[in-house]
Scaffold this active site. Structure first.
Site, PDB file in Angstrom:
ATOM      1  N   GLY A   1       1.834   2.342  10.547  1.00 38.05           N
ATOM      2  CA  GLY A   1       2.859   3.518  10.369  1.00 38.05           C
ATOM      3  C   GLY A   1       3.489   3.816  11.839  1.00 38.05           C
TER       4      GLY A   1
ATOM      5  N   GLU B   1      -5.740  -5.041  10.321  1.00 44.73           N
ATOM      6  CA  GLU B   1      -4.806  -4.132  10.510  1.00 44.73           C
ATOM      7  C   GLU B   1      -5.362  -3.353  11.689  1.00 44.73           C
ATOM      8  OE1 GLU B   1      -2.668  -2.990   6.690  1.00 44.73           O
ATOM      9  OE2 GLU B   1      -4.389  -1.489   6.913  1.00 44.73           O
TER      10      GLU B   1
ATOM     11  N   GLY C   1       2.539  -0.967   4.072  1.00 43.65           N
ATOM     12  CA  GLY C   1       2.957   0.316   4.018  1.00 43.65           C
ATOM     13  C   GLY C   1       4.136   0.565   3.648  1.00 43.65           C
ATOM     14  N   GLY C   2       4.638   1.265   4.895  1.00 39.40           N
ATOM     15  CA  GLY C   2       6.332   1.957   4.789  1.00 39.40           C
ATOM     16  C   GLY C   2       7.214   0.776   4.082  1.00 39.40           C
TER      17      GLY C   2
ATOM     18  N   HIS D   1      -9.670   1.283   4.238  1.00 41.87           N
ATOM     19  CA  HIS D   1      -8.348   1.412   5.159  1.00 41.87           C
ATOM     20  C   HIS D   1      -8.529   2.364   6.310  1.00 41.87           C
ATOM     21  CE1 HIS D   1      -4.204   2.741   6.117  1.00 41.87           C
ATOM     22  NE2 HIS D   1      -3.912   1.495   5.633  1.00 41.87           N
TER      23      HIS D   1
ATOM     24  N   ASN E   1       0.917  -1.119  -0.004  1.00 46.63           N
ATOM     25  CA  ASN E   1      -0.003   0.094   0.085  1.00 46.63           C
ATOM     26  C   ASN E   1       0.856   1.346   0.071  1.00 46.63           C
ATOM     27  OD1 ASN E   1      -1.829   1.985   0.323  1.00 46.63           O
ATOM     28  ND2 ASN E   1      -2.464   1.204   2.501  1.00 46.63           N
ATOM     29  N   TRP E   2       1.011   1.647  -1.293  1.00 46.03           N
ATOM     30  CA  TRP E   2       2.134   3.002  -1.301  1.00 46.03           C
ATOM     31  C   TRP E   2       1.458   4.108  -0.782  1.00 46.03           C
ATOM     32  CZ3 TRP E   2       4.568   2.718  -6.937  1.00 46.03           C
ATOM     33  CH2 TRP E   2       5.354   1.609  -7.110  1.00 46.03           C
ATOM     34  N   LYS E   3       0.320   4.308  -0.509  1.00 49.68           N
ATOM     35  CA  LYS E   3      -0.198   5.617   0.215  1.00 49.68           C
ATOM     36  C   LYS E   3       0.059   6.613  -0.681  1.00 49.68           C
ATOM     37  CE  LYS E   3      -0.419   3.337   4.548  1.00 49.68           C
ATOM     38  NZ  LYS E   3      -0.228   3.253   6.268  1.00 49.68           N
TER      39      LYS E   3
ATOM     40  N   SER F   1       2.910  -2.199  10.058  1.00 53.12           N
ATOM     41  CA  SER F   1       4.282  -2.120  10.297  1.00 53.12           C
ATOM     42  C   SER F   1       5.096  -3.675  10.138  1.00 53.12           C
ATOM     43  CB  SER F   1       4.532  -1.726  11.952  1.00 53.12           C
ATOM     44  OG  SER F   1       4.299  -0.437  12.273  1.00 53.12           O
TER      45      SER F   1
ATOM     46  N   GLU G   1      -6.963   4.753   7.411  1.00 50.89           N
ATOM     47  CA  GLU G   1      -6.613   6.077   7.077  1.00 50.89           C
ATOM     48  C   GLU G   1      -7.926   6.933   6.340  1.00 50.89           C
ATOM     49  OE1 GLU G   1      -2.844   5.735   5.077  1.00 50.89           O
ATOM     50  OE2 GLU G   1      -2.037   4.987   7.122  1.00 50.89           O
TER      51      GLU G   1
HETATM   52  P1  PGA Z   1       2.470   0.269   7.799  1.00 50.39           P
HETATM   53  O1  PGA Z   1       0.972   0.450   7.078  1.00 50.39           O
HETATM   54  O2  PGA Z   1       3.197  -1.070   7.058  1.00 50.39           O
HETATM   55  O3  PGA Z   1       3.447   1.362   7.370  1.00 50.39           O
HETATM   56  O4  PGA Z   1       2.283   0.177   9.127  1.00 50.39           O
HETATM   57  C1  PGA Z   1       0.186  -0.540   6.637  1.00 50.39           C
HETATM   58  C2  PGA Z   1      -0.971  -0.185   6.038  1.00 50.39           C
HETATM   59  O5  PGA Z   1      -1.453   1.012   6.212  1.00 50.39           O
HETATM   60  O6  PGA Z   1      -1.534  -0.964   5.082  1.00 50.39           O
END
Ligand code: PGA
Length: 255
Positions: A176, A170, A237-238, A98, A13-15, A216, A100
Site C-alpha cells: 500500500g 509480501e 491489493g490496491g 496478512h 485482496n480487496w481488504k 504494490s 495488516e
Molecule cells: P497492495 O497490497 O497491492 O495495495 O500493496 C497488497 C496486499 O496487501 O496484499
C-alpha cells in the site's frame, strides 16, 4: 527451479473495500476481461460480499476467497468467522497471516499457524502471507524472518496438504506504499522461501508450491516481477479494485 511445475495464481485482496453492490459491479466488470486467462484468478472479498461475489462469479473462471478465518471450528469468539462457515458457502480460498492482521489485530506466528490448520481442516486453500518489516530488511534479516514465519505457519501441515497452500511473499514496507520490491528482491525472497519449504518437506514439494509476490504490484510492474523464476503469481491489493488494472496483471501472468 521449474516454473512449469506450478500454477500461476493472481489473487485480489480487496481488504475493507466495496459494498455488496460495488462487489457485484466489480466482478461483472472483471468477468469478460479475465475469461480464458492462463492463470488462476481469485478475488478475496470482505465477508459481507462473499455471497454476492460467489453468485456474480458463477460460471466464470473467477474463484472467490475470504481474507481471514478463525482457528476454532465454532465457539464463543464474538465477531469471528470459521473455516467451515466459509467452505459451506462455496468459498475456496482464504488469506491467512496478512501483515495488516499481524500489525493491527495482534496476529502472531502461532495464531497464524492455528488459522492455517483450521482453514485446511475446513477444506479451504490457504494464501499464507509472510514478509519482513522495513527495519528487518535494513538489518539484513529478511531471510530469517521469512523462514521463521513460514516454518511456524506450516507446523503440523503435512506434505499432501501443500497442494492447498499458496505462499505470498509480501514485504511489509511495499504494501500500500507504492514502493515495490525490485524484481530481483522479490525473486530472491520467493526463491529463499522455496528453499525453506524444500528443507521442511522435500524438493519436489517445494518445486510444486505456488509462491506469489505482493506489495504494490500493478499493471505496469507485474510482467517484470512475474518474469522472475520463483515468482508464480501475485497478491494484489490496491490494483485489484480496478478491473482494467487487475485484468492487465492477470494477462501478464498468463503468458
Ligand atoms: P497492495 O497490497 O497491492 O495495495 O500493496 C497488497 C496486499 O496487501 O496484499
Amino acid at each position: 527451479m521449474n516454473k512449469s511445475l506450478r500454477k500461476a495464481v493472481i489473487a485480489g485482496n480487496w481488504k475493507m473495500n466495496k459494498t455488496r453492490a460495488g462487489a457485484a459491479g466489480l466482478i461483472e466488470e472483471l468477468k469478460p476481461l479475465v475469461a480464458g486467462a492462463g492463470c488462476e484468478v481469485v478475488a478475496c472479498v470482505p465477508y459481507t460480499s462473499l455471497e454476492t461475489a460467489l453468485k456474480a462469479a458463477q460460471a466464470s473462471n473467477i474463484k472467490i476467497g475470504a481474507q481471514n478465518c478463525h482457528w476454532a471450528a465454532s465457539g464463543a469468539f464474538t465477531g469471528e468467522i470459521s473455516g467451515e462457515m466459509l467452505a459451506e458457502m462455496g468459498v475456496g480460498y482464504v488469506i491467512v497471516g496478512h501483515s495488516e492482521r499481524r500489525q493491527y489485530f495482534g496476529e502472531t506466528d502461532k495464531t497464524v499457524n492455528q488459522r492455517v490448520r483450521a482453514a485446511l481442516d475446513a477444506g479451504l486453500t490457504v494464501i499464507l502471507c509472510v514478509g519482513e518489516l522495513l527495519e528487518q530488511r535494513e538489518q539484513d534479516i529478511t531471510g530469517e524472518v521469512c523462514a521463521m514465519q513460514t516454518k511456524i505457519a506450516l507446523s503440523g501441515v503435512v506434505r499432501q496438504e501443500l497442494s492447498r497452500i499458496i505462499i505470498a511473499y509480501e514485504p511489509v514496507w511495499a504494501i500500500g506504499t507504492g514502493k515495490t520490491a525490485t524484481a530481483e528482491q522479490a525473486g530472491q525472497a520467493c526463491g529463499f522461501i522455496r528453499e525453506v519449504v524444500a528443507k521442511l518437506y522435500d524438493k519436489a514439494a517445494a518445486d510444486g508450491l505456488t509462491i506469489q509476490y505482493g506489495g504494490s504490484m500493478n499493471a505496469a510492474n507485474a510482467a517484470e516481477l512475474l518474469s522472475q523464476p520463483d515468482v508464480d503469481g501475485g497478491l494484489i491489493g490496491g490494483a485489484s479494485l480496478k478491473a482494467a488494472d487487475f485484468a492487465a496483471i492477470v494477462k501478464a501472468a498468463s503468458v
